[in-house]
Motif scaffolding. Structure first.
Motif, PDB file in Angstrom:
ATOM      1  N   VAL A   2       0.850  -1.197   0.000  1.00 18.92           N
ATOM      2  CA  VAL A   2       0.000   0.000   0.000  1.00 18.92           C
ATOM      3  C   VAL A   2       0.886   1.248   0.000  1.00 18.92           C
ATOM      4  O   VAL A   2       1.843   1.353   0.775  1.00 18.92           O
ATOM      5  CB  VAL A   2      -0.924  -0.003   1.225  1.00 18.92           C
ATOM      6  CG1 VAL A   2      -1.753   1.253   1.257  1.00 18.92           C
ATOM      7  CG2 VAL A   2      -1.808  -1.237   1.222  1.00 18.92           C
ATOM      8  N   CYS A   3       0.536   2.173  -0.845  1.00 17.59           N
ATOM      9  CA  CYS A   3       1.272   3.428  -0.942  1.00 17.59           C
ATOM     10  C   CYS A   3       1.056   4.255   0.330  1.00 17.59           C
ATOM     11  O   CYS A   3      -0.073   4.371   0.826  1.00 17.59           O
ATOM     12  CB  CYS A   3       0.779   4.197  -2.165  1.00 17.59           C
ATOM     13  SG  CYS A   3       1.501   5.827  -2.354  1.00 17.59           S
ATOM     14  N   PRO A   4       2.105   4.841   0.892  1.00 22.61           N
ATOM     15  CA  PRO A   4       1.939   5.648   2.109  1.00 22.61           C
ATOM     16  C   PRO A   4       0.996   6.837   1.914  1.00 22.61           C
ATOM     17  O   PRO A   4       0.306   7.248   2.836  1.00 22.61           O
ATOM     18  CB  PRO A   4       3.353   6.130   2.443  1.00 22.61           C
ATOM     19  CG  PRO A   4       4.272   5.503   1.474  1.00 22.61           C
ATOM     20  CD  PRO A   4       3.485   4.741   0.468  1.00 22.61           C
ATOM     21  N   PHE A   5       0.939   7.358   0.708  1.00 23.29           N
ATOM     22  CA  PHE A   5       0.040   8.483   0.441  1.00 23.29           C
ATOM     23  C   PHE A   5      -1.422   8.035   0.506  1.00 23.29           C
ATOM     24  O   PHE A   5      -2.282   8.759   0.983  1.00 23.29           O
ATOM     25  CB  PHE A   5       0.346   9.126  -0.915  1.00 23.29           C
ATOM     26  CG  PHE A   5       1.682   9.809  -0.952  1.00 23.29           C
ATOM     27  CD1 PHE A   5       1.915  10.958  -0.219  1.00 23.29           C
ATOM     28  CD2 PHE A   5       2.712   9.275  -1.707  1.00 23.29           C
ATOM     29  CE1 PHE A   5       3.147  11.585  -0.242  1.00 23.29           C
ATOM     30  CE2 PHE A   5       3.947   9.898  -1.737  1.00 23.29           C
ATOM     31  CZ  PHE A   5       4.185  11.048  -1.007  1.00 23.29           C
ATOM     32  N   ASP A   6      -1.699   6.822   0.006  1.00 18.59           N
ATOM     33  CA  ASP A   6      -3.057   6.289   0.094  1.00 18.59           C
ATOM     34  C   ASP A   6      -3.461   6.070   1.543  1.00 18.59           C
ATOM     35  O   ASP A   6      -4.601   6.349   1.939  1.00 18.59           O
ATOM     36  CB  ASP A   6      -3.166   4.973  -0.684  1.00 18.59           C
ATOM     37  CG  ASP A   6      -3.069   5.165  -2.189  1.00 18.59           C
ATOM     38  OD1 ASP A   6      -3.310   6.296  -2.666  1.00 18.59           O
ATOM     39  OD2 ASP A   6      -2.746   4.177  -2.887  1.00 18.59           O
ATOM     40  N   ARG A   7      -2.551   5.561   2.350  1.00 16.02           N
ATOM     41  CA  ARG A   7      -2.839   5.347   3.768  1.00 16.02           C
ATOM     42  C   ARG A   7      -3.088   6.671   4.477  1.00 16.02           C
ATOM     43  O   ARG A   7      -4.005   6.795   5.289  1.00 16.02           O
ATOM     44  CB  ARG A   7      -1.692   4.599   4.437  1.00 16.02           C
ATOM     45  CG  ARG A   7      -1.626   3.153   3.991  1.00 16.02           C
ATOM     46  CD  ARG A   7      -0.447   2.409   4.532  1.00 16.02           C
ATOM     47  NE  ARG A   7      -0.296   2.577   5.967  1.00 16.02           N
ATOM     48  CZ  ARG A   7       0.768   2.182   6.633  1.00 16.02           C
ATOM     49  NH1 ARG A   7       1.762   1.592   6.009  1.00 16.02           N
ATOM     50  NH2 ARG A   7       0.844   2.364   7.931  1.00 16.02           N
ATOM     51  N   ALA A   8      -2.286   7.681   4.160  1.00 11.50           N
ATOM     52  CA  ALA A   8      -2.461   9.001   4.776  1.00 11.50           C
ATOM     53  C   ALA A   8      -3.796   9.607   4.364  1.00 11.50           C
ATOM     54  O   ALA A   8      -4.501  10.200   5.191  1.00 11.50           O
ATOM     55  CB  ALA A   8      -1.312   9.918   4.382  1.00 11.50           C
ATOM     56  N   GLN A   9      -4.154   9.431   3.108  1.00  6.42           N
ATOM     57  CA  GLN A   9      -5.427   9.973   2.625  1.00  6.42           C
ATOM     58  C   GLN A   9      -6.598   9.260   3.291  1.00  6.42           C
ATOM     59  O   GLN A   9      -7.589   9.891   3.667  1.00  6.42           O
ATOM     60  CB  GLN A   9      -5.510   9.838   1.113  1.00  6.42           C
ATOM     61  CG  GLN A   9      -6.727  10.511   0.520  1.00  6.42           C
ATOM     62  CD  GLN A   9      -6.754  10.424  -0.991  1.00  6.42           C
ATOM     63  OE1 GLN A   9      -6.148   9.535  -1.580  1.00  6.42           O
ATOM     64  NE2 GLN A   9      -7.464  11.359  -1.612  1.00  6.42           N
ATOM     65  N   ALA A  10      -6.512   7.958   3.465  1.00  8.34           N
ATOM     66  CA  ALA A  10      -7.578   7.207   4.131  1.00  8.34           C
ATOM     67  C   ALA A  10      -7.716   7.638   5.586  1.00  8.34           C
ATOM     68  O   ALA A  10      -8.835   7.787   6.098  1.00  8.34           O
ATOM     69  CB  ALA A  10      -7.302   5.709   4.040  1.00  8.34           C
ATOM     70  N   LEU A  11      -6.597   7.850   6.274  1.00  6.21           N
ATOM     71  CA  LEU A  11      -6.631   8.317   7.661  1.00  6.21           C
ATOM     72  C   LEU A  11      -7.272   9.694   7.752  1.00  6.21           C
ATOM     73  O   LEU A  11      -8.130   9.946   8.611  1.00  6.21           O
ATOM     74  CB  LEU A  11      -5.213   8.354   8.239  1.00  6.21           C
ATOM     75  CG  LEU A  11      -5.071   8.960   9.630  1.00  6.21           C
ATOM     76  CD1 LEU A  11      -5.849   8.141  10.658  1.00  6.21           C
ATOM     77  CD2 LEU A  11      -3.610   9.070  10.017  1.00  6.21           C
TER      78      LEU A  11
END
Length: 70
Positions: A2-11
């Motif tokens: 999982v891309c860290p940017f996707d995780r940050a956006q989901a959070l």
């Protein structure tokens, strides 16, 4: 992976959703509105009075709400 940017956006989205839900869960004012602001005595517009339970003009309510956030 999982891309860290996707995780940050989901959070960020989860936090935004939680903040909106918390605001919607707060009790809304009810009953008759005042015709004049309880703080500055300026008239409250009729459209704002129609919401029910309004006791302050927009500028005074903004000050109150900003004070609660600090």
């Amino acid at each position: 992976m999982v891309c860290p940017f996707d995780r940050a956006q989901a959070l960020e989205q989860r936090q935004r959703d939680q903040a909106i839900a918390a605001q919607l869960a707060q009790a809304r004012p009810s009953g008759p509105s005042l015709t004049h602001c309880e703080d500055c005595d300026n008239p409250i517009p009729e459209k704002r009075q129609a919401l029910g339970g309004i006791t302050r003009c927009v500028p005074c309510q903004t000050v109150v709400e900003q004070g609660q956030r600090r």
